[in-house]
Design a protein around this motif. Sequence first.
Motif, PDB file in Angstrom:
ATOM      1  N   UNK A   1       0.828  -1.196   0.000  1.00 59.61           N
ATOM      2  CA  UNK A   1       0.000   0.000   0.000  1.00 59.61           C
ATOM      3  C   UNK A   1       0.873   1.261   0.000  1.00 59.61           C
ATOM      4  N   UNK A   2       1.885   1.257   0.856  1.00 51.39           N
ATOM      5  CA  UNK A   2       2.772   2.413   0.937  1.00 51.39           C
ATOM      6  C   UNK A   2       3.586   2.575  -0.345  1.00 51.39           C
ATOM      7  N   UNK A   3       3.993   1.469  -0.937  1.00 51.11           N
ATOM      8  CA  UNK A   3       4.748   1.528  -2.184  1.00 51.11           C
ATOM      9  C   UNK A   3       3.889   2.098  -3.311  1.00 51.11           C
ATOM     10  N   UNK A   4       2.621   1.732  -3.354  1.00 50.93           N
ATOM     11  CA  UNK A   4       1.720   2.248  -4.379  1.00 50.93           C
ATOM     12  C   UNK A   4       1.504   3.749  -4.192  1.00 50.93           C
ATOM     13  N   UNK A   5       1.398   4.190  -2.956  1.00 56.26           N
ATOM     14  CA  UNK A   5       1.224   5.611  -2.670  1.00 56.26           C
ATOM     15  C   UNK A   5       2.473   6.400  -3.071  1.00 56.26           C
ATOM     16  N   UNK A   6       3.643   5.846  -2.784  1.00 55.60           N
ATOM     17  CA  UNK A   6       4.896   6.498  -3.175  1.00 55.60           C
ATOM     18  C   UNK A   6       5.014   6.570  -4.696  1.00 55.60           C
ATOM     19  N   UNK A   7       4.607   5.519  -5.380  1.00 52.85           N
ATOM     20  CA  UNK A   7       4.640   5.512  -6.836  1.00 52.85           C
ATOM     21  C   UNK A   7       3.695   6.569  -7.409  1.00 52.85           C
ATOM     22  N   UNK A   8       2.510   6.677  -6.861  1.00 55.63           N
ATOM     23  CA  UNK A   8       1.552   7.686  -7.326  1.00 55.63           C
ATOM     24  C   UNK A   8       2.070   9.097  -7.073  1.00 55.63           C
ATOM     25  N   UNK A   9       2.697   9.299  -5.932  1.00 52.24           N
ATOM     26  CA  UNK A   9       3.258  10.611  -5.625  1.00 52.24           C
ATOM     27  C   UNK A   9       4.382  10.954  -6.597  1.00 52.24           C
ATOM     28  N   UNK A  10       5.242   9.987  -6.884  1.00 50.94           N
ATOM     29  CA  UNK A  10       6.316  10.212  -7.851  1.00 50.94           C
ATOM     30  C   UNK A  10       5.784  10.524  -9.234  1.00 50.94           C
ATOM     31  N   UNK A  11       4.772   9.794  -9.662  1.00 46.22           N
ATOM     32  CA  UNK A  11       4.175  10.058 -10.979  1.00 46.22           C
ATOM     33  C   UNK A  11       3.508  11.430 -11.025  1.00 46.22           C
ATOM     34  N   UNK A  12       2.864  11.820  -9.931  1.00 47.45           N
ATOM     35  CA  UNK A  12       2.238  13.138  -9.873  1.00 47.45           C
ATOM     36  C   UNK A  12       3.287  14.241  -9.939  1.00 47.45           C
ATOM     37  N   UNK A  13       4.417  14.043  -9.262  1.00 52.06           N
ATOM     38  CA  UNK A  13       5.491  15.038  -9.319  1.00 52.06           C
ATOM     39  C   UNK A  13       6.078  15.148 -10.721  1.00 52.06           C
ATOM     40  N   UNK A  14       6.277  14.019 -11.389  1.00 53.38           N
ATOM     41  CA  UNK A  14       6.801  14.051 -12.755  1.00 53.38           C
ATOM     42  C   UNK A  14       5.818  14.714 -13.716  1.00 53.38           C
ATOM     43  N   UNK A  15       4.545  14.438 -13.548  1.00 49.14           N
ATOM     44  CA  UNK A  15       3.526  15.064 -14.396  1.00 49.14           C
ATOM     45  C   UNK A  15       3.496  16.572 -14.170  1.00 49.14           C
ATOM     46  N   UNK A  16       3.571  16.984 -12.921  1.00 50.40           N
ATOM     47  CA  UNK A  16       3.608  18.414 -12.617  1.00 50.40           C
ATOM     48  C   UNK A  16       4.838  19.092 -13.184  1.00 50.40           C
ATOM     49  N   UNK A  17       5.979  18.398 -13.105  1.00 52.17           N
ATOM     50  CA  UNK A  17       7.222  18.935 -13.668  1.00 52.17           C
ATOM     51  C   UNK A  17       7.104  19.116 -15.176  1.00 52.17           C
ATOM     52  N   UNK A  18       6.514  18.133 -15.850  1.00 52.98           N
ATOM     53  CA  UNK A  18       6.340  18.221 -17.305  1.00 52.98           C
ATOM     54  C   UNK A  18       5.415  19.373 -17.679  1.00 52.98           C
ATOM     55  N   UNK A  19       4.335  19.527 -16.943  1.00 51.11           N
ATOM     56  CA  UNK A  19       3.405  20.623 -17.221  1.00 51.11           C
ATOM     57  C   UNK A  19       4.092  21.967 -17.022  1.00 51.11           C
ATOM     58  N   UNK A  20       4.879  22.080 -15.946  1.00 50.83           N
ATOM     59  CA  UNK A  20       5.607  23.322 -15.682  1.00 50.83           C
ATOM     60  C   UNK A  20       6.583  23.630 -16.806  1.00 50.83           C
ATOM     61  N   UNK A  21       7.393  22.659 -17.194  1.00 49.87           N
ATOM     62  CA  UNK A  21       8.422  22.891 -18.217  1.00 49.87           C
ATOM     63  C   UNK A  21       7.810  23.173 -19.586  1.00 49.87           C
ATOM     64  N   UNK A  22       6.804  22.404 -19.963  1.00 53.98           N
ATOM     65  CA  UNK A  22       6.172  22.650 -21.265  1.00 53.98           C
ATOM     66  C   UNK A  22       5.461  24.000 -21.282  1.00 53.98           C
ATOM     67  N   UNK A  23       4.865  24.372 -20.171  1.00 57.82           N
ATOM     68  CA  UNK A  23       4.248  25.695 -20.081  1.00 57.82           C
ATOM     69  C   UNK A  23       5.275  26.799 -20.234  1.00 57.82           C
ATOM     70  N   UNK A  24       6.446  26.625 -19.635  1.00 55.74           N
ATOM     71  CA  UNK A  24       7.515  27.609 -19.764  1.00 55.74           C
ATOM     72  C   UNK A  24       7.999  27.705 -21.214  1.00 55.74           C
ATOM     73  N   UNK A  25       8.112  26.566 -21.876  1.00 55.49           N
ATOM     74  CA  UNK A  25       8.558  26.568 -23.279  1.00 55.49           C
ATOM     75  C   UNK A  25       7.531  27.263 -24.164  1.00 55.49           C
ATOM     76  N   UNK A  26       6.276  26.950 -23.971  1.00 54.78           N
ATOM     77  CA  UNK A  26       5.221  27.503 -24.834  1.00 54.78           C
ATOM     78  C   UNK A  26       5.042  29.005 -24.598  1.00 54.78           C
ATOM     79  N   UNK A  27       5.108  29.444 -23.354  1.00 56.51           N
ATOM     80  CA  UNK A  27       4.833  30.839 -23.038  1.00 56.51           C
ATOM     81  C   UNK A  27       6.057  31.753 -23.120  1.00 56.51           C
ATOM     82  N   UNK A  28       7.232  31.189 -23.339  1.00 56.32           N
ATOM     83  CA  UNK A  28       8.451  31.995 -23.385  1.00 56.32           C
ATOM     84  C   UNK A  28       8.440  32.899 -24.608  1.00 56.32           C
TER      85      UNK A  28
END
Length: 71
Positions: free
Chosen positions: A1-28
Motif C-alpha cells: 500500500x505504501x509503495x503504491x502511494x509512493x509511486x503515485x506521488x512520484x508520478x504526480x510530481x513528474x507530471x507536474x514537472x512536465x506541465x511546468x516545463x512545457x508551459x515555460x517553453x510555450x509561453x516563453x
Amino acid sequence: MLAALALLLGLALLLGWEILCLGQVVLAGRVRFLPRWVWAVACLIFIPLGGILYLLVGRVWTRGENAGPAA
C-alpha cells in the motif's frame, strides 16, 4: 500500500514537472540555442533532464520578468 502511494506521488510530481516545463517553453518570448519545438520534444523525451536543461540553458531569463507594477 505504501509503495503504491509512493509511486503515485512520484508520478504526480513528474507530471507536474512536465506541465511546468512545457508551459515555460510555450509561453516563453524567446528561447536560446535550439528552436522552441526541439526544447518541447526534449522536455517530453528526457524526463526530467530535458526540463532541467531547458530551464538552465534554453530559457532567456530577464530581470523583473515577474515583477509587479512599480509604485
